[in-house]
Design an enzyme around this catalytic site. Structure first.
Site, short mmCIF file in Angstrom:
data_model
loop_
_atom_site.label_atom_id
_atom_site.label_comp_id
_atom_site.label_asym_id
_atom_site.label_seq_id
_atom_site.Cartn_x
_atom_site.Cartn_y
_atom_site.Cartn_z
N PHE A 151 -45.93 -4.53 54.81
CA PHE A 151 -45.45 -5.65 53.74
C PHE A 151 -46.34 -6.85 53.77
O PHE A 151 -46.35 -7.84 52.93
CB PHE A 151 -43.94 -5.94 54.04
N LYS A 175 -49.82 4.37 49.77
CA LYS A 175 -48.27 4.27 49.75
C LYS A 175 -48.15 2.75 50.38
O LYS A 175 -48.16 2.50 51.53
CB LYS A 175 -47.74 5.38 50.79
N CYS A 283 -50.35 -9.79 61.64
CA CYS A 283 -50.66 -9.10 62.76
C CYS A 283 -51.49 -9.83 63.78
O CYS A 283 -51.66 -9.76 64.88
CB CYS A 283 -51.15 -7.76 62.60
P1 NAD Z 1 -43.46 -0.86 59.43
O1 NAD Z 1 -44.10 -0.19 60.39
O2 NAD Z 1 -42.32 -1.28 59.05
O3 NAD Z 1 -44.01 -0.20 57.84
C1 NAD Z 1 -45.45 0.13 57.66
C2 NAD Z 1 -45.46 1.13 56.52
O4 NAD Z 1 -44.70 2.35 57.02
C3 NAD Z 1 -44.71 1.01 55.25
O5 NAD Z 1 -45.33 1.51 54.34
C4 NAD Z 1 -43.33 1.60 55.30
O6 NAD Z 1 -42.82 2.06 54.16
C5 NAD Z 1 -43.71 2.94 56.30
N1 NAD Z 1 -42.41 3.20 57.22
C6 NAD Z 1 -41.53 2.42 57.61
N2 NAD Z 1 -40.93 2.98 58.67
C7 NAD Z 1 -41.34 4.20 58.83
C8 NAD Z 1 -40.85 5.43 59.54
N3 NAD Z 1 -39.67 5.60 60.24
N4 NAD Z 1 -41.47 6.69 59.11
C9 NAD Z 1 -42.58 6.54 58.24
N5 NAD Z 1 -43.11 5.61 57.72
C10 NAD Z 1 -42.40 4.25 57.83
O7 NAD Z 1 -44.38 -2.36 59.37
P2 NAD Z 1 -43.93 -3.81 58.21
O8 NAD Z 1 -42.59 -4.23 58.83
O9 NAD Z 1 -44.14 -3.28 56.75
O10 NAD Z 1 -45.34 -4.51 58.90
C11 NAD Z 1 -45.30 -5.50 60.02
C12 NAD Z 1 -45.78 -4.77 60.81
O11 NAD Z 1 -47.17 -4.29 60.82
C13 NAD Z 1 -46.02 -5.48 62.21
O12 NAD Z 1 -45.77 -4.87 63.52
C14 NAD Z 1 -47.46 -6.10 62.22
O13 NAD Z 1 -47.96 -6.40 63.58
C15 NAD Z 1 -48.17 -4.85 61.76
N6 NAD Z 1 -49.33 -4.96 61.17
C16 NAD Z 1 -50.51 -4.56 62.07
C17 NAD Z 1 -51.84 -4.94 61.64
C18 NAD Z 1 -52.74 -4.62 62.34
O14 NAD Z 1 -53.90 -4.51 61.95
N7 NAD Z 1 -52.87 -3.84 63.59
C19 NAD Z 1 -52.03 -5.59 60.33
C20 NAD Z 1 -50.88 -5.83 59.79
C21 NAD Z 1 -49.50 -5.59 60.23
#
Ligand code: NAD
Length: 499
Positions: A151, A175, A283
């Site tokens: 997000f 997605k 992140c």
């Molecule tokens: P999230 O892991 O909850 O969701 C990421 C994606 O996965 C979304 O599209 C979501 O719909 C999907 N998703 C969520 N739960 C799932 C599940 N159980 N099974 C399959 N798909 C699932 O992350 P978020 O809250 O949207 O984003 C924040 C996180 O992303 C933080 O941990 C942040 O550090 C990380 N992030 C990392 C980077 C990087 O480059 N390393 C960059 C941006 C964000």
């Protein structure tokens, strides 16, 4: 272009099938449900992948010149419409407008990098490798690829991947996060205006069922994922088990080490900018400040003074420096760490719940928070909080600070603040983290380097964009050819050697 109902974009048009499930999309500055988004089931995912596969049959044969011209047109449209895209991001994510513009600018960098695909994907040629035999290599696209994004950067993170994937001749199913889905649909329309054939860029909205279908679908050839570490691990393990190429970028706990010789005003500014920008929902946010004795007290005091001046309010209001958190549930989870940290013995130097907010009471607000005397083992140190909570850990020496950083299970970004070039040289050499800043608090690499963390911050071999991105979205083929003098000595069952 926003409506109160967001649906998928498949084969060049909105997909209006009846959705069994829908999700709420909030305006974080008011707390109201602004729109609803369709959540895809396996059947919708299959339609999108089928559209991508159909489009791939043509797109992979489209000339490099034609593909590049579409990329340039997309770059021009994105640049012209950046304000519109930023406003959309603000309305669903909550970050302030200038920050959303910054996100678009960093995504645009990758589009510009991908415009160089003729050079980036060039093969090589060796004439006369053996007598009368030439050998050459080409890089070819993979097929339909899935891009699953978090997000916190609804435009930039998908743009880390799809410009290169498309430029290289792949087709894409994005997605996006179901929390702020609209940016992806605007990007889809811009691609269409740029002349991209229908089906090359598709968007399916949804949550776990949509992701899981993409991970097991036999026609999806690669997966680029960015999100939290537990989901990244699941995506990597499931995707690779189904034979796919996977890069899965996970969470972070970024440490900023401040040596006693550092410019403390610069360090305090950097800690505030990197700790509270985008309400800590980055992140690459700094979430742990490691102060080497004796500068801890001085740093805490300078940061506290700066926090008092920060304007927290709606992302769309011109004076706001920090917006709300993305959802009420996330705000409550982040706020729960204020009690947990206090109970575990950390000193709550600044309580964000008391910070003045110029916004509607229903918004998902939490002001900037500062914990001092944090120690490993406390939940505020161990967990990725992903909100405006900065923890100060005091250490006695550079070596103690380095050991702390290297012992952390995450390895996304880190920064060192110092005026000592020798210490900086040592740090970049010794630290076990993928992206390092020297007097730079958010060291997100430019598009022609690659973005990626180490340890629990990335699963897979390839970092995002840059040369790694080009390699990830192509596969190599080596051709050995003989045209002149086709004689090869008649029957010879020995292994071919070169001469
Ligand atoms: P999230 O892991 O909850 O969701 C990421 C994606 O996965 C979304 O599209 C979501 O719909 C999907 N998703 C969520 N739960 C799932 C599940 N159980 N099974 C399959 N798909 C699932 O992350 P978020 O809250 O949207 O984003 C924040 C996180 O992303 C933080 O941990 C942040 O550090 C990380 N992030 C990392 C980077 C990087 O480059 N390393 C960059 C941006 C964000």
């Amino acid at each position: 272009m926003t409506s109160d109902h967001i649906t998928h974009w498949i084969a060049g048009r909105p997909w209006h099938g009846v959705a069994a499930r829908r999700g709420d999309v909030y305006d974080p500055a008011t707390g109201a449900v602004a729109r609803q988004v369709d959540l895809a089931d396996a059947e919708v995912v299959d339609r999108a992948v089928a559209a991508a596969l159909e489009a791939f049959r043509q797109w992979r044969h489209t000339s490099v010149a034609r593909r590049t011209s579409v990329l340039f047109a997309f770059r021009e449209l994105l640049n012209a419409r950046r304000e519109e895209l930023a406003a959309l991001i603000v309305s669903e994510h909550g970050k302030v407008h200038s920050d959303a513009l910054g996100e678009v600018a960093r995504g645009l960098e990758v589009v510009e990098y991908a415009c160089g695909i003729p050079q980036l994907s060039r093969g090589s040629f060796t004439e006369q490798a053996s007598t009368g035999v030439d050998v050459y290599s080409v890089r070819q696209p993979l097929g339909p690829v899935a891009i699953i994004s978090p997000f916190n950067f609804p435009a930039m993170v998908p743009m880390w991947f799809f410009p290169i994937a498309i430029a290289a001749g792949n087709t894409v199913v994005v997605k996006p996060s179901e929390k702020d889905p609209s940016a992806a649909n605007l990007l889809a329309r811009l691609w269409q205006e740029a002349g991209l054939p229908d089906g090359v860029f598709n968007v399916v909205h949804g949550d776990k069922p949509a992701v899981d279908r993409l991970l097991e679908h036999p026609d999806v050839k690669a997966v680029s994922f960015v999100g939290s570490t537990p989901v990244a691990r699941h995506v990597y393990e499931t995707g690779t088990r189904h034979g796919k190429r996977v890069q899965a970028l996970g969470g972070a706990k970024n440490h900023m080490l401040v040596l006693p010789d550092a410019d403390l005003d610069l360090a305090a500014d950097a800690a505030v900018n990197a700790g509270y920008g985008a309400a800590g929902e980055r992140c690459m946010a700094v979430s742990v400040l490691v102060a080497v004795d004796p500068v801890g007290d001085e740093l805490v005091e300078r940061i506290t003074r700066r926090i008092a001046e920060l304007k927290v309010g709606p992302g769309s209001a011109p004076g706001s420096q920090m917006g709300p958190l993305v959802t009420g549930a996330h705000r409550d989870k982040v706020a729960s760490y204020l009690d947990a940290g206090t109970a575990e013995g950390a000193a709550l130097a600044v309580d964000g719940r008391a910070h003045a907010v110029e916004g509607e009471p229903g918004g998902f607000w939490l002001g900037p928070t500062l914990f001092d005397h944090v120690k490993p083992g406390m939940s505020v140190y161990e967990d990725e909080i992903f909100g405006p909570v900065l923890s100060v850990v005091r250490v006695g020496s550079y070596d103690e600070g380095l050991a702390l950083i290297n012992a952390n299970p995450y390895g996304n970004g880190t920064a060192l603040f110092t005026n000592d070039g020798g210490a900086a040289r040592r740090f970049q050499h010794e630290v076990e983290v993928g992206m390092v800043g020297i007097n730079v608090p958010i060291p997100v690499p430019v598009a022609y380097y690659s973005f990626g963390g180490w340890k629990n911050s990335l699963f897979g071999d390839a970092h995002a964009y840059g040369e790694d991105g080009v390699r990830f979205f192509t596969r190599g083929k080596a051709v050995t050819q003989r045209w002149l003098d086709p004689s090869h000595g008649g029957i010879n069952l020995g292994f071919p050697t070169n001469s």
